[in-house]
Write a protein that holds these residues in place. Structure first.
Motif, PDB file in Angstrom:
ATOM      1  N   GLY A 163       0.805  -1.215   0.000  1.00 45.40           N
ATOM      2  CA  GLY A 163       0.000   0.000   0.000  1.00 45.40           C
ATOM      3  C   GLY A 163       0.834   1.258   0.000  1.00 45.40           C
ATOM      4  O   GLY A 163       0.428   2.293  -0.532  1.00 45.40           O
ATOM      5  N   LYS A 164       2.023   1.170   0.599  1.00 46.83           N
ATOM      6  CA  LYS A 164       2.876   2.362   0.677  1.00 46.83           C
ATOM      7  C   LYS A 164       3.368   2.793  -0.709  1.00 46.83           C
ATOM      8  O   LYS A 164       3.785   3.921  -0.880  1.00 46.83           O
ATOM      9  N   ASP A 165       3.328   1.882  -1.676  1.00 47.74           N
ATOM     10  CA  ASP A 165       3.715   2.283  -3.037  1.00 47.74           C
ATOM     11  C   ASP A 165       2.560   2.978  -3.750  1.00 47.74           C
ATOM     12  O   ASP A 165       2.745   3.588  -4.790  1.00 47.74           O
ATOM     13  N   ARG A 166       1.344   2.843  -3.193  1.00 42.01           N
ATOM     14  CA  ARG A 166       0.179   3.315  -3.929  1.00 42.01           C
ATOM     15  C   ARG A 166      -0.461   4.560  -3.338  1.00 42.01           C
ATOM     16  O   ARG A 166      -1.065   5.356  -4.044  1.00 42.01           O
ATOM     17  N   PHE A 167      -0.414   4.656  -2.008  1.00 38.46           N
ATOM     18  CA  PHE A 167      -1.206   5.685  -1.317  1.00 38.46           C
ATOM     19  C   PHE A 167      -0.319   6.461  -0.363  1.00 38.46           C
ATOM     20  O   PHE A 167       0.462   5.874   0.395  1.00 38.46           O
ATOM     21  N   VAL A 168      -0.471   7.771  -0.379  1.00 46.82           N
ATOM     22  CA  VAL A 168       0.378   8.640   0.427  1.00 46.82           C
ATOM     23  C   VAL A 168      -0.066   8.672   1.899  1.00 46.82           C
ATOM     24  O   VAL A 168       0.714   9.041   2.778  1.00 46.82           O
ATOM     25  N   GLY A 169      -1.312   8.293   2.161  1.00 42.93           N
ATOM     26  CA  GLY A 169      -1.814   8.218   3.542  1.00 42.93           C
ATOM     27  C   GLY A 169      -2.556   9.475   3.979  1.00 42.93           C
ATOM     28  O   GLY A 169      -2.410  10.543   3.397  1.00 42.93           O
ATOM     29  N   PRO A 170      -3.353   9.317   5.064  1.00 44.12           N
ATOM     30  CA  PRO A 170      -4.240  10.414   5.502  1.00 44.12           C
ATOM     31  C   PRO A 170      -3.522  11.694   5.897  1.00 44.12           C
ATOM     32  O   PRO A 170      -4.010  12.784   5.606  1.00 44.12           O
ATOM     33  N   ARG A 171      -2.351  11.589   6.546  1.00 51.19           N
ATOM     34  CA  ARG A 171      -1.672  12.826   6.959  1.00 51.19           C
ATOM     35  C   ARG A 171      -1.351  13.683   5.719  1.00 51.19           C
ATOM     36  O   ARG A 171      -1.490  14.907   5.726  1.00 51.19           O
ATOM     37  N   PHE A 172      -0.935  13.037   4.650  1.00 51.54           N
ATOM     38  CA  PHE A 172      -0.538  13.818   3.475  1.00 51.54           C
ATOM     39  C   PHE A 172      -1.726  14.140   2.591  1.00 51.54           C
ATOM     40  O   PHE A 172      -1.680  15.105   1.823  1.00 51.54           O
ATOM     41  N   MET A 173      -2.804  13.377   2.728  1.00 45.41           N
ATOM     42  CA  MET A 173      -4.037  13.777   2.035  1.00 45.41           C
ATOM     43  C   MET A 173      -4.528  15.112   2.608  1.00 45.41           C
ATOM     44  O   MET A 173      -5.006  15.971   1.870  1.00 45.41           O
ATOM     45  N   ILE A 174      -4.397  15.302   3.929  1.00 43.36           N
ATOM     46  CA  ILE A 174      -4.858  16.593   4.465  1.00 43.36           C
ATOM     47  C   ILE A 174      -3.870  17.721   4.151  1.00 43.36           C
ATOM     48  O   ILE A 174      -4.258  18.867   4.052  1.00 43.36           O
ATOM     49  N   ARG A 175      -2.610  17.378   3.985  1.00 45.18           N
ATOM     50  CA  ARG A 175      -1.684  18.440   3.544  1.00 45.18           C
ATOM     51  C   ARG A 175      -2.071  18.867   2.129  1.00 45.18           C
ATOM     52  O   ARG A 175      -2.117  20.059   1.812  1.00 45.18           O
ATOM     53  N   LEU A 176      -2.365  17.866   1.287  1.00 44.45           N
ATOM     54  CA  LEU A 176      -2.799  18.175  -0.077  1.00 44.45           C
ATOM     55  C   LEU A 176      -4.119  18.940  -0.064  1.00 44.45           C
ATOM     56  O   LEU A 176      -4.312  19.878  -0.842  1.00 44.45           O
ATOM     57  N   ALA A 177      -5.019  18.552   0.845  1.00 44.76           N
ATOM     58  CA  ALA A 177      -6.320  19.238   0.932  1.00 44.76           C
ATOM     59  C   ALA A 177      -6.125  20.711   1.307  1.00 44.76           C
ATOM     60  O   ALA A 177      -6.769  21.602   0.746  1.00 44.76           O
ATOM     61  N   GLY A 178      -5.205  20.958   2.232  1.00 51.82           N
ATOM     62  CA  GLY A 178      -4.949  22.331   2.664  1.00 51.82           C
ATOM     63  C   GLY A 178      -4.419  23.195   1.538  1.00 51.82           C
ATOM     64  O   GLY A 178      -4.676  24.408   1.498  1.00 51.82           O
ATOM     65  N   LEU A 179      -3.700  22.581   0.608  1.00 54.88           N
ATOM     66  CA  LEU A 179      -3.185  23.327  -0.546  1.00 54.88           C
ATOM     67  C   LEU A 179      -4.255  23.436  -1.634  1.00 54.88           C
ATOM     68  O   LEU A 179      -4.509  24.510  -2.182  1.00 54.88           O
ATOM     69  N   GLU A 180      -4.903  22.310  -1.918  1.00 55.75           N
ATOM     70  CA  GLU A 180      -5.903  22.279  -2.997  1.00 55.75           C
ATOM     71  C   GLU A 180      -7.098  23.192  -2.685  1.00 55.75           C
ATOM     72  O   GLU A 180      -7.666  23.813  -3.572  1.00 55.75           O
ATOM     73  N   MET A 181      -7.466  23.295  -1.417  1.00 56.83           N
ATOM     74  CA  MET A 181      -8.638  24.115  -1.051  1.00 56.83           C
ATOM     75  C   MET A 181      -8.248  25.564  -0.781  1.00 56.83           C
ATOM     76  O   MET A 181      -9.108  26.369  -0.435  1.00 56.83           O
ATOM     77  N   ASN A 182      -6.981  25.874  -0.903  1.00 56.29           N
ATOM     78  CA  ASN A 182      -6.561  27.260  -0.692  1.00 56.29           C
ATOM     79  C   ASN A 182      -6.789  28.032  -1.998  1.00 56.29           C
ATOM     80  O   ASN A 182      -6.132  27.749  -3.015  1.00 56.29           O
TER      81      ASN A 182
END
Ligand code: SF4
Ligand code: SF4
Ligand code: FES
Length: 252
Positions: A163-182
């Motif tokens: 799974g670590k090759d496929r998914f960045v995980g929840p902590r980094f999904m929220i980092r991405l969310a903080g950027l994408e929703m800005n």
């Protein structure tokens, strides 16, 4: 007040293997699990390896699994356990053990480096960049993260070795969310959220949200809106099913 003997099973070992060792620390009123581990270190096992820094739930260093659940040891009070309960402490299962309760978290820092930094939009005609308070509030939640990686530990996608090759995980999904929703961020992050960071692998079980010590609504406020944005551009069968089965509503 006199202390009371308690039974602790603490995992001891290294990358080659190990086992639980039983200790009988003396626990007094007001102690947290980290205090007990420090007492074991001071009185019974001077070479016990554990991480901690702040003892205030703010540095994210003391993450372990206590009775099988990912927790901050400095924020887990001893009075939540039954008086005769054996308390088991072990390292985070999702990451490789270095020694005893210390795991190698470097995979997480590698994921962080893969995320492109904030790319500011050009300023308005008056030379200023503005955003609405509601947009500030929305991304503010994600900035409360203390990088304890308890959410990464509990995520079943990451627990699966591949799974670590496929998914960045929840902590980094929220980092991405903080950027994408800005609204002031000019980068188009949707293609890589789907393809590189694997948003489709999250099946919105909300286990990550349940363990977050900062009470960040990781799944509903971060991952699901990102999935919605991916669905708007592509197609995500898990979210489509989620909408049908659980009535997950589209955020605006
Ligand atoms: S909701 Fe998604 S990211 Fe969170 S634990 Fe479940 S699969 Fe992992
Ligand atoms: S989102 Fe919550 S659980 Fe995950 S690393 Fe940040 S503070 Fe820890
Ligand atoms: S020691 Fe800092 S969060 Fe526990």
């Amino acid at each position: 007040m006199a202390g009371q003997k308690r039974t602790f099973r603490v995992w001891r070992g290294n990358a080659q293997g190990g086992d639980f060792v039983t200790y009988q620390p003396e626990v007094s009123e007001g102690m947290v699990v980290l205090d007990v581990l420090h007492q074991i270190q001071a009185r019974e096992a001077g070479d016990l390896a554990l991480r901690w820094n702040c003892k205030a739930g703010k540095c994210g260093s003391c993450s372990v699994e206590i009775n099988g659940k990912p927790k901050l040891s400095c924020m887990t009070r001893m009075n939540v356990f039954e008086p005769d309960e054996t308390i088991t402490v072990q390292p985070l299962k999702t990451f490789p053990v270095i020694k005893d309760l210390v795991t190698d978290l470097s995979w997480n820092y590698e994921q962080n480096k893969r995320i492109a930094p904030f790319k500011p939009k050009p300023p308005g005609p008056d030379g200023k960049r503005r955003m609405y308070q509601e947009d500030v509030d929305r991304v503010q939640e994600f900035r409360k993260c203390i990088e304890c990686f308890l959410c990464q530990d509990v995520c079943h996608v990451l627990r699966d070795r591949e799974g670590k090759d496929r998914f960045v995980g929840p902590r980094f999904m929220i980092r991405l969310a903080g950027l994408e929703m800005n609204p002031l961020d000019d980068a188009d992050r949707i293609p890589e959220i789907k393809q590189e960071f694997g948003s489709g692998y999250c099946n919105i079980t909300r286990c990550c949200t349940e363990v977050c010590p900062e009470h960040i609504n990781i799944t509903d406020n971060g991952i699901i809106p990102l999935k919605e944005r991916v669905v708007d551009r592509y197609y995500d069968p898990v979210l489509m099913l989620g909408r049908k089965l659980f009535g997950i509503r589209k955020r605006t």
